[in-house]
Motif scaffolding. Structure first.
Motif, PDB file in Angstrom:
ATOM      1  N   ARG A 187       0.724  -1.489  -0.058  1.00 27.66           N
ATOM      2  CA  ARG A 187       0.480   0.249   0.323  1.00 27.66           C
ATOM      3  C   ARG A 187       1.045   1.546   0.037  1.00 27.66           C
ATOM      4  O   ARG A 187       0.781   1.853  -0.822  1.00 27.66           O
ATOM      5  N   THR A 188       1.841   1.222   0.886  1.00 25.35           N
ATOM      6  CA  THR A 188       2.713   2.226   0.833  1.00 25.35           C
ATOM      7  C   THR A 188       3.144   2.785  -0.410  1.00 25.35           C
ATOM      8  O   THR A 188       3.302   4.436  -0.565  1.00 25.35           O
ATOM      9  N   GLU A 189       3.792   1.701  -1.301  1.00 24.74           N
ATOM     10  CA  GLU A 189       4.814   1.868  -2.450  1.00 24.74           C
ATOM     11  C   GLU A 189       3.437   2.142  -3.430  1.00 24.74           C
ATOM     12  O   GLU A 189       4.213   3.292  -4.348  1.00 24.74           O
ATOM     13  N   ARG A 190       2.696   1.939  -3.481  1.00 22.36           N
ATOM     14  CA  ARG A 190       1.744   2.437  -4.107  1.00 22.36           C
ATOM     15  C   ARG A 190       0.867   3.709  -4.340  1.00 22.36           C
ATOM     16  O   ARG A 190       0.994   4.772  -5.194  1.00 22.36           O
ATOM     17  N   LEU A 191       0.627   4.180  -2.698  1.00 24.44           N
ATOM     18  CA  LEU A 191       0.142   5.605  -2.604  1.00 24.44           C
ATOM     19  C   LEU A 191       2.008   6.494  -3.013  1.00 24.44           C
ATOM     20  O   LEU A 191       1.491   7.315  -3.788  1.00 24.44           O
TER      21      LEU A 191
END
Length: 510
Positions: A187-191
């Motif tokens: 999730r962090t990488e996507r955001l």
């Protein structure tokens, strides 16, 4: 310089700036994000760490499994892993002009071809990847989304998406052809990706009606950006008083804060701005300027022949006896059939395919065979025990990082017209990469100028971080002040244009 030409220069910079300063600010800020969070990718280390240990019980020999699947003839690739639905399978890429090089998945226990991926298989592959006690949610299929624009995934489309309900909120993309996990994106990488690589590479133009024009859009925006920076540099130098200050006592003629900061910032950061925009253009290999036209490698000189499935009649169980093996990869090297037994981390064990005993690659024979890779004389062969300017490793999240760069390596320098270099792994005999004069120019004009991947600087972090962030922030200030100046001027122009009809009407009435 005549007044008319100077005026034209100022106007060109002003109106180019109104259009492009927003792109400049976006590129500077997203570039700083990309220093720490890159575009989602599944590195080999990540893939191997999540692969289940291969259970050798009941596995058919490759020759039998492939014969049952109707596969005959030479192979380009053969590997064994529990990467499709968690079951051991042979991943086979046939060789030959009529093979199509499309990968075929064969169940290692039955010899049946594994059909294309469906929802159940995608979930089973995700389960094997994520572990048994993590909840999963199937999210359907997609041909291409914000995290899968890489052309390296084309053979796996459509992609199945599975959300993993873990602490990182990982999104998995699973191959529609082989059932393997081919991309993971927490999730962090996507955001951060939306504030970094996705916007930096103008990926909003990918996967839609603009897709076919994406490369041209990036190229021409970069060229326009170079023109903007060059005209701004010349204009800034012309307006700066080096000898005698203006009446205000300043070297810049602009009393307003925005214009003053833009003028000073432009002069301070003009060179890095031009080099970053230019090197960004070079990353696109525009109009194939770095394609040297070198002949393909004659791999038969190194391998001694193609991998023949009929000779692979030994069962894989002895090759797995060491335990913790995540993948077996059959290869032909110097006329001998070998297997690379890959654990979760570290280098693979090199085994004789039939005897399942460790073997060592004959270094002298490897160098003699490598001389035949191009059909041109060899100038020299170097053994590298440390990274240098042309063979080095970057962090996994970076654009050029994530691939294995083992040490030591052999560098074979050829006397061909393209001045080719080939790097060989003496442990496995494999070709790691190949470069020529054009690609080495790309290394300087893109990687060096854009990422500053100069080893003396990379090895002295956080100095590298401080230099790039400082320059990035300076470029951001220059760009944001340009946006404010441009929109203020545009607002005045539009306001004057809207008031002109009113004045004409008032004059006509009076």
């Amino acid at each position: 310089m005549g007044m008319s030409l100077k005026r034209l220069l100022f106007l060109a910079h002003r109106w180019l700036g109104i259009v492009l300063c927003a792109f400049f600010a976006m590129w500077f800020m997203s570039g700083m994000v990309m220093m720490y969070v890159g575009y989602p990718k599944l590195t080999d280390d990540e893939r191997l760490a999540h692969l289940p240990v291969v259970d050798g019980a009941g596995l058919l020999a490759p020759s039998i499994a492939l014969a049952n699947a109707g596969l005959a003839g030479p192979l380009k690739e053969l590997r064994l892993a529990a990467a499709s639905a968690g079951r051991p399978a042979y991943f086979v890429t046939p060789d030959g002009p009529r093979s199509g090089h499309a990968m075929v998945v064969v169940d290692a226990r039955t010899g049946r071809r594994v059909p294309g991926t469906n929802e159940a298989r995608a979930l089973a592959s995700a389960r094997a990847y994520a572990g048994p006690n993590v909840a999963l949610r199937y999210a359907g299929t997609v041909d291409e989304d914000a995290f899968t624009h890489s052309r390296g995934l084309d053979a796996h489309r459509p992609l199945h998406r599975v959300m993993v309900e873990d602490a990182e909120g990982t999104l998995l993309h699973i191959s529609g052809a082989t059932g393997e996990v081919v991309r993971d994106a927490p999730r962090t990488e996507r955001l951060w990706n939306y504030a970094g690589a996705w916007i930096h590479w103008l990926y909003p133009f990918r996967g839609n009606a603009f897709d076919r024009y994406w490369a041209d859009i990036v190229n021409w925006l970069s060229i326009a950006g170079i023109a903007l920076a060059l005209t701004g540099t010349i204009a800034g130098i012309l307006r700066w008083r080096f000898r005698r200050p203006y009446r205000s006592g300043a070297r810049t003629p602009y009393p307003g804060a925005m214009m003053r900061w833009h003028h000073i910032g432009g002069l301070l950061f003009a060179l890095t701005t031009i080099t970053w925009i230019f090197s960004g253009l070079m990353s696109m290999n525009p109009w194939h300027v770095f394609d040297g036209g070198a002949a393909p490698l004659r791999m038969a000189a190194l391998t001694g022949g193609k991998l023949d499935p009929a000779t692979l009649d030994a069962t894989p169980a002895p090759l797995l006896a060491g335990g913790n093996v995540r993948e077996l990869r059959w290869t032909q090297m110097l006329g001998q059939t070998l297997v690379l037994a890959q654990p979760a981390t570290g280098r693979p064990a090199v085994l004789d395919a039939r005897a399942a005993q460790p073997v060592s690659i004959d270094g002298t024979a490897l160098q003699m065979a490598a001389a035949g890779l191009l059909g041109h004389p060899v100038r020299r062969i170097e053994r590298l025990a440390a990274y240098d300017l042309y063979y080095y490793s970057r962090d996994a999240h970076t654009m050029t990082g994530g691939s294995a760069k083992p040490l030591p390596v052999l560098r074979v320098v050829f006397a061909d017209p393209q001045e080719s270099w080939v790097h060989l792994d003496p442990h496995t005999g494999a070709v790691i990469n190949r470069s020529d004069r054009h690609k080495r120019w790309s290394r300087w004009l893109f990687a060096m100028l854009h990422s500053w991947d100069w080893l003396p600087l990379l090895e002295r972090r956080p100095l590298w971080d401080a230099v790039l962030i400082g320059l990035g922030l300076g470029g951001t200030v220059m760009s944001v002040t340009g946006i404010v100046i441009g929109w203020r001027r545009l607002g005045r122009k539009l306001g004057a244009a809207s008031r002109a009809p009113e004045r004409k009407e008032t004059k006509a009435v009076s």
